[in-house]
Design an enzyme around this catalytic site. Structure first.
Site, PDB file in Angstrom:
ATOM      1  N   GLN A 194     -13.968   9.617 -29.712  1.00 26.35           N
ATOM      2  CA  GLN A 194     -14.411  10.271 -30.325  1.00 26.35           C
ATOM      3  C   GLN A 194     -13.106  11.243 -29.646  1.00 26.35           C
ATOM      4  O   GLN A 194     -12.847  11.217 -28.524  1.00 26.35           O
ATOM      5  CB  GLN A 194     -15.512  10.958 -30.282  1.00 26.35           C
ATOM      6  CG  GLN A 194     -15.809  12.368 -29.406  1.00 26.35           C
ATOM      7  CD  GLN A 194     -15.665  13.272 -30.160  1.00 26.35           C
ATOM      8  OE1 GLN A 194     -16.019  13.028 -31.452  1.00 26.35           O
ATOM      9  NE2 GLN A 194     -14.811  14.647 -30.525  1.00 26.35           N
ATOM     10  N   THR A 195     -12.616  11.961 -31.060  1.00 31.98           N
ATOM     11  CA  THR A 195     -11.194  12.306 -30.346  1.00 31.98           C
ATOM     12  C   THR A 195     -11.275  13.375 -30.597  1.00 31.98           C
ATOM     13  O   THR A 195     -11.478  14.033 -32.410  1.00 31.98           O
ATOM     14  CB  THR A 195      -9.936  11.681 -30.102  1.00 31.98           C
ATOM     15  OG1 THR A 195      -9.280  12.211 -29.541  1.00 31.98           O
ATOM     16  CG2 THR A 195      -9.750  10.973 -30.943  1.00 31.98           C
ATOM     17  N   ARG A 196     -10.869  14.550 -30.330  1.00 28.10           N
ATOM     18  CA  ARG A 196      -9.725  15.372 -31.321  1.00 28.10           C
ATOM     19  C   ARG A 196      -8.253  16.231 -30.639  1.00 28.10           C
ATOM     20  O   ARG A 196      -7.833  17.051 -30.624  1.00 28.10           O
ATOM     21  CB  ARG A 196     -10.546  17.046 -30.775  1.00 28.10           C
ATOM     22  CG  ARG A 196     -10.775  17.766 -29.459  1.00 28.10           C
ATOM     23  CD  ARG A 196     -11.582  18.690 -29.405  1.00 28.10           C
ATOM     24  NE  ARG A 196     -11.411  19.642 -28.191  1.00 28.10           N
ATOM     25  CZ  ARG A 196     -12.126  19.719 -26.923  1.00 28.10           C
ATOM     26  NH1 ARG A 196     -12.686  18.638 -27.357  1.00 28.10           N
ATOM     27  NH2 ARG A 196     -11.808  20.495 -26.048  1.00 28.10           N
ATOM     28  N   HIS A 200      -2.833   9.103 -26.748  1.00 27.17           N
ATOM     29  CA  HIS A 200      -1.241   9.490 -24.769  1.00 27.17           C
ATOM     30  C   HIS A 200      -2.343   7.944 -24.127  1.00 27.17           C
ATOM     31  O   HIS A 200      -2.975   7.120 -25.211  1.00 27.17           O
ATOM     32  CB  HIS A 200      -1.511  10.275 -24.497  1.00 27.17           C
ATOM     33  CG  HIS A 200      -1.110  11.988 -25.081  1.00 27.17           C
ATOM     34  ND1 HIS A 200      -0.101  11.931 -25.290  1.00 27.17           N
ATOM     35  CD2 HIS A 200      -1.699  12.319 -24.709  1.00 27.17           C
ATOM     36  CE1 HIS A 200       0.054  12.583 -26.246  1.00 27.17           C
ATOM     37  NE2 HIS A 200      -1.033  12.926 -25.842  1.00 27.17           N
ATOM     38  N   HIS A 203      -5.587   7.336 -23.235  1.00 28.34           N
ATOM     39  CA  HIS A 203      -6.576   6.848 -24.374  1.00 28.34           C
ATOM     40  C   HIS A 203      -6.476   5.889 -24.846  1.00 28.34           C
ATOM     41  O   HIS A 203      -7.718   4.970 -24.922  1.00 28.34           O
ATOM     42  CB  HIS A 203      -6.566   8.504 -24.962  1.00 28.34           C
ATOM     43  CG  HIS A 203      -6.328   9.531 -24.856  1.00 28.34           C
ATOM     44  ND1 HIS A 203      -5.406  10.233 -25.482  1.00 28.34           N
ATOM     45  CD2 HIS A 203      -7.347  10.377 -24.345  1.00 28.34           C
ATOM     46  CE1 HIS A 203      -5.922  11.641 -24.211  1.00 28.34           C
ATOM     47  NE2 HIS A 203      -6.576  11.437 -23.967  1.00 28.34           N
ATOM     48  N   GLY A 288     -15.632  10.124 -22.101  1.00 27.53           N
ATOM     49  CA  GLY A 288     -14.655   9.793 -20.700  1.00 27.53           C
ATOM     50  C   GLY A 288     -15.077  11.155 -19.642  1.00 27.53           C
ATOM     51  O   GLY A 288     -16.498  12.061 -19.861  1.00 27.53           O
ATOM     52  N   ARG A 289     -14.107  11.798 -19.040  1.00 26.72           N
ATOM     53  CA  ARG A 289     -14.514  12.898 -18.149  1.00 26.72           C
ATOM     54  C   ARG A 289     -14.716  14.429 -19.055  1.00 26.72           C
ATOM     55  O   ARG A 289     -14.375  14.350 -20.356  1.00 26.72           O
ATOM     56  CB  ARG A 289     -13.883  13.431 -17.418  1.00 26.72           C
ATOM     57  CG  ARG A 289     -13.973  12.131 -15.818  1.00 26.72           C
ATOM     58  CD  ARG A 289     -12.562  11.875 -15.223  1.00 26.72           C
ATOM     59  NE  ARG A 289     -12.198  13.697 -14.694  1.00 26.72           N
ATOM     60  CZ  ARG A 289     -11.584  13.610 -13.731  1.00 26.72           C
ATOM     61  NH1 ARG A 289     -12.262  12.789 -12.280  1.00 26.72           N
ATOM     62  NH2 ARG A 289     -11.076  14.812 -13.607  1.00 26.72           N
ATOM     63  N   ASP A 290     -15.604  15.319 -18.841  1.00 25.69           N
ATOM     64  CA  ASP A 290     -15.844  16.760 -19.553  1.00 25.69           C
ATOM     65  C   ASP A 290     -15.408  15.939 -20.710  1.00 25.69           C
ATOM     66  O   ASP A 290     -14.798  17.304 -21.437  1.00 25.69           O
ATOM     67  CB  ASP A 290     -14.192  17.166 -19.384  1.00 25.69           C
ATOM     68  CG  ASP A 290     -14.793  19.197 -19.577  1.00 25.69           C
ATOM     69  OD1 ASP A 290     -15.903  19.436 -19.679  1.00 25.69           O
ATOM     70  OD2 ASP A 290     -13.030  19.493 -19.607  1.00 25.69           O
ATOM     71  N   HIS A 291     -16.412  15.168 -21.426  1.00 28.27           N
ATOM     72  CA  HIS A 291     -15.992  15.172 -23.078  1.00 28.27           C
ATOM     73  C   HIS A 291     -17.140  16.581 -23.929  1.00 28.27           C
ATOM     74  O   HIS A 291     -17.454  16.885 -23.651  1.00 28.27           O
ATOM     75  CB  HIS A 291     -17.686  14.066 -23.701  1.00 28.27           C
ATOM     76  CG  HIS A 291     -17.165  14.123 -24.701  1.00 28.27           C
ATOM     77  ND1 HIS A 291     -17.018  12.585 -25.553  1.00 28.27           N
ATOM     78  CD2 HIS A 291     -18.662  13.541 -25.900  1.00 28.27           C
ATOM     79  CE1 HIS A 291     -16.959  12.477 -27.020  1.00 28.27           C
ATOM     80  NE2 HIS A 291     -18.318  13.543 -27.044  1.00 28.27           N
ATOM     81  N   ALA A 292     -16.243  17.026 -24.602  1.00 26.15           N
ATOM     82  CA  ALA A 292     -16.901  17.433 -25.809  1.00 26.15           C
ATOM     83  C   ALA A 292     -16.710  19.279 -25.018  1.00 26.15           C
ATOM     84  O   ALA A 292     -17.905  20.195 -25.161  1.00 26.15           O
ATOM     85  CB  ALA A 292     -17.429  17.931 -26.663  1.00 26.15           C
TER      86      ALA A 292
END
Ligand SMILES: [Zn+2]
Length: 389
Positions: A194-196, A200, A203, A288-292
């Site tokens: 998932q990404t917004r 890089h 990721h 990952g860390r701090d997702h969303a």
């Protein structure tokens, strides 16, 4: 062995076709009307195609309260984010239970009929506190919640037209389409990312670590409404295409867009995102860390810890947790806080703000941080934006 089953066991399909669609189109002329906001349009599209299975419409009070308070639907299935349709006191006066209500897009197109089963009041502040863990309206999700009408409308929807179908058309794939595609490629296990943000090296490393253990990778960026300071979706999409072309195995990588709106609900949204990916046929989901997350509202690992709230088997999709990753000069490769023993002075890491600054000055960040082909796309994209502004 076949693909993972959808959440609740059955992939929902709320799209009307053929004669049903024709008769609904005719009947809509006489229906009371509501105009959806951007988030509601996104939710409608997800419901229509089964991405939010088992939901068949906007939540009634029973589901809403249980989701808010216990992270479960009334039928007991895990669920963490209210999927609701709000309306004002004024508009509510035109509606009655049992009505079919025409749901229109912001540009006036008929999207769907809502089979109105419930009208209920709700406590915005309590929802903010439980779902977003803050009542501050500086939080973008809370701000959107406070801007909603005072009533919620619950009921099944039947969709006659999907919103904004033309945007990103080649990359729009419904859960059914992706499931078919995975099956055709012979993938039984698929990990979703998932990404917004643009991809890089950090990721890329996480995705490839995950791909080492499964059959396929679904790069699944969000293109619904995001914060205005996020990189615009068309630019991000071009960057994904470029990085896949140059650095990913075509036979094991699939790019598709997810038309969901971000809520920035951190841990609860991580579960929501995982369930959505299960519906798209993915067996694994990267967290990952701090997702969303946004600002400092959530602890760094909260989005990973929340998976422990549910009993084993409640969520069929398997989360894959990752720590912060970077290039380490001493390791001479990509690594994470988990795998690299060296101190930060050896790590190539840049803040989002710094990267944005470099890119907008036409400067390519270090190759250890970002692929030059990706940097070039972002530089061109930002230049174009500045020119348009
Ligand atoms: Zn190291």
């Amino acid at each position: 062995m076949s693909l993972i089953e959808p959440h609740g066991g059955k992939l929902v399909d709320r799209e009307a076709r053929g004669a049903e669609r024709e008769s609904l189109l005719r009947a809509a002329a006489a229906m009371p009307e509501l105009t959806l906001n951007a988030r509601e349009e996104s939710d409608l599209e997800l419901i229509a195609q089964g991405a939010l299975s088992p939901l068949e419409g906007f939540m009634g009070e029973g589901d809403y309260l249980l989701v808010r308070d216990q992270k479960r639907l009334a039928n007991g299935l895990a669920w963490t984010i209210p999927v609701t349709l709000s309306t004002t006191e004024h508009e509510r006066a035109k509606l009655k239970i049992g009505d079919d209500v025409a749901l229109r897009s912001r540009d006036g197109r008929l999207l769907a009929a809502l089979h109105l089963a419930e009208i209920f009041k709700y406590d915005k502040q309590l929802e903010a506190e439980r779902v977003y863990q803050t009542i501050e309206d500086k939080h973008p999700g809370v701000k959107a919640l406070y801007a909603q009408g005072e009533y919620l409308l619950g009921g099944q929807v039947t969709v006659v037209d999907l919103p904004r179908r033309h945007e990103f058309a080649p990359h729009r794939r419904s859960p059914r389409e992706l499931r078919t595609l995975f099956a055709e490629r012979g993938w039984r296990s698929v990990v979703a990312f998932q990404t917004r943000n643009p991809v890089h090296r950090a990721h890329e490393y996480i995705q490839k670590c995950a791909l080492e253990t499964v059959d396929g990778l679904l790069l699944h960026p969000i293109v619904g409404e995001t914060k205005s300071d996020d990189i615009p979706a068309p630019v991000r999409l071009r960057a994904y295409e470029v990085i896949i072309e140059h650095y990913y195995p075509q036979s094991r990588t699939q790019l598709a867009v997810l038309p969901a709106a971000m809520r920035y609900a951190g841990p609860r949204e991580a579960i929501f995102h995982a369930i959505i990916r299960q519906n798209y046929g993915c067996s694994h989901f990267i967290v990952g860390r701090d997702h969303a997350g946004v600002g400092n509202y959530y602890g760094t690992y909260d989005a990973q810890l929340i998976f422990g709230y549910f009993d084993p088997g409640e969520l069929k999709i398997t989360p894959m947790f990752f720590d912060n990753t970077f290039y380490c000069r001493r390791c001479d490769g990509m690594a994470s806080l988990k795998t690299c023993p060296h101190d930060q002075s050896q790590h190539v890491s840049l803040s989002g703000t710094r990267v944005r600054e470099m890119l907008s000055q036409g400067e390519i960040p270090p190759v250890e941080f970002t692929r030059p082909e990706v940097a070039q796309v972002l530089i061109d994209g930002l230049r174009h934006m500045t020119a348009a502004a």
